[in-house]
Design an enzyme around this catalytic site. Sequence first.
Site, mmCIF file in Angstrom:
data_model
loop_
_atom_site.group_PDB
_atom_site.id
_atom_site.type_symbol
_atom_site.label_atom_id
_atom_site.label_comp_id
_atom_site.label_asym_id
_atom_site.label_seq_id
_atom_site.Cartn_x
_atom_site.Cartn_y
_atom_site.Cartn_z
ATOM 1 N N GLY A 39 6.805 5.830 -2.391
ATOM 2 C CA GLY A 39 7.268 4.564 -1.849
ATOM 3 C C GLY A 39 6.645 4.333 -0.487
ATOM 4 O O GLY A 39 6.263 5.284 0.201
ATOM 5 N N GLN A 86 6.335 0.814 7.792
ATOM 6 C CA GLN A 86 5.551 2.046 7.896
ATOM 7 C C GLN A 86 4.065 1.783 8.124
ATOM 8 O O GLN A 86 3.326 2.705 8.459
ATOM 9 C CB GLN A 86 5.727 2.903 6.646
ATOM 10 C CG GLN A 86 7.121 3.473 6.509
ATOM 11 C CD GLN A 86 7.226 4.328 5.275
ATOM 12 O OE1 GLN A 86 7.483 3.829 4.184
ATOM 13 N NE2 GLN A 86 7.000 5.615 5.440
ATOM 14 N N CYS A 124 9.200 11.889 4.123
ATOM 15 C CA CYS A 124 8.785 10.537 4.479
ATOM 16 C C CYS A 124 7.356 10.582 4.994
ATOM 17 O O CYS A 124 7.013 11.469 5.788
ATOM 18 C CB CYS A 124 9.736 9.981 5.545
ATOM 19 S SG CYS A 124 9.319 8.326 6.110
ATOM 20 N N LEU A 125 6.542 9.626 4.581
ATOM 21 C CA LEU A 125 5.149 9.595 5.040
ATOM 22 C C LEU A 125 5.046 9.378 6.542
ATOM 23 O O LEU A 125 4.063 9.791 7.154
ATOM 24 C CB LEU A 125 4.382 8.501 4.282
ATOM 25 C CG LEU A 125 4.287 8.690 2.766
ATOM 26 C CD1 LEU A 125 3.568 7.503 2.134
ATOM 27 C CD2 LEU A 125 3.601 10.001 2.424
ATOM 28 N N HIS A 144 15.866 4.821 -0.075
ATOM 29 C CA HIS A 144 15.046 5.363 1.021
ATOM 30 C C HIS A 144 14.152 4.272 1.605
ATOM 31 O O HIS A 144 14.086 4.096 2.828
ATOM 32 C CB HIS A 144 14.206 6.542 0.504
ATOM 33 C CG HIS A 144 13.308 7.140 1.530
ATOM 34 N ND1 HIS A 144 13.573 8.353 2.128
ATOM 35 C CD2 HIS A 144 12.152 6.699 2.084
ATOM 36 C CE1 HIS A 144 12.604 8.629 2.991
ATOM 37 N NE2 HIS A 144 11.737 7.640 2.989
ATOM 38 N N GLU A 145 13.463 3.531 0.740
ATOM 39 C CA GLU A 145 12.571 2.473 1.223
ATOM 40 C C GLU A 145 13.366 1.319 1.819
ATOM 41 O O GLU A 145 12.953 0.720 2.820
ATOM 42 C CB GLU A 145 11.647 1.981 0.107
ATOM 43 C CG GLU A 145 10.712 3.049 -0.443
ATOM 44 C CD GLU A 145 9.930 3.803 0.615
ATOM 45 O OE1 GLU A 145 9.492 3.183 1.617
ATOM 46 O OE2 GLU A 145 9.743 5.017 0.465
ATOM 47 N N HIS A 156 14.122 1.753 5.381
ATOM 48 C CA HIS A 156 13.014 1.412 6.290
ATOM 49 C C HIS A 156 13.076 -0.045 6.740
ATOM 50 O O HIS A 156 12.830 -0.336 7.910
ATOM 51 C CB HIS A 156 11.659 1.682 5.643
ATOM 52 C CG HIS A 156 11.220 3.099 5.702
ATOM 53 N ND1 HIS A 156 10.978 3.754 6.890
ATOM 54 C CD2 HIS A 156 10.984 3.996 4.724
ATOM 55 C CE1 HIS A 156 10.601 4.997 6.637
ATOM 56 N NE2 HIS A 156 10.600 5.172 5.332
#
Length: 190
Positions: free
Chosen positions: A45, A50, A98-99, A140-141, A144
């Site tokens: 995701g 991000q 997480c990226l 999760h996304e 953000h």
Amino acid sequence: MKLPIVAYGDPVLKKLATDIDQGYPNLKELIDNMFETMYAASGVGLAAPQIGLPIRLFVVDASPFADDEPALGNFKKVFINPVIEEESGEKWDFNEGCLSIPDIRENVSRHRDLKIKYYDEQFNLHEEAFTGLAARVIQHEYDHIQGKLFTDRISPLRKTMLKNRLDAIAKGAVRVDYKMRFPLANKRKR
């Protein structure tokens, strides 16, 4: 085009993102670039904050979880202006990463089920229910675009224990295999 992923500590990751409309400039190209960036970083995701854009947009492809949940084999979606209408079911822990926060993974407790309203990339409105890992990836996304990170969902003690590692990420003192933008990397005293 692969875009740099914004690292922990950048203010854009803590902003409440704003809605967009069909006239958002180069939206199709942006979505394509987000998928390319996510795949290059081996993510499932990626949310617009991000990549430095405070807008309500995220992409997901949960197919890497198909071994655990076969229904996820074709789970690739775009979420524009999403609104979670309900989270329900038993909460369960899962080790999330997480990226924007490379090399840190923590158990995060989330509801098993959710109902969400969103627009797809053609601006068709959907109202759907998701469960299990699909719901978790979406939650999760969604965090953000709400200005939250998974580290906001762990205990204060655990977050304190991670402080030095999180600060190091913000300064760029971490090795990654994808392009990143570090908020404190160029703010050293001269």
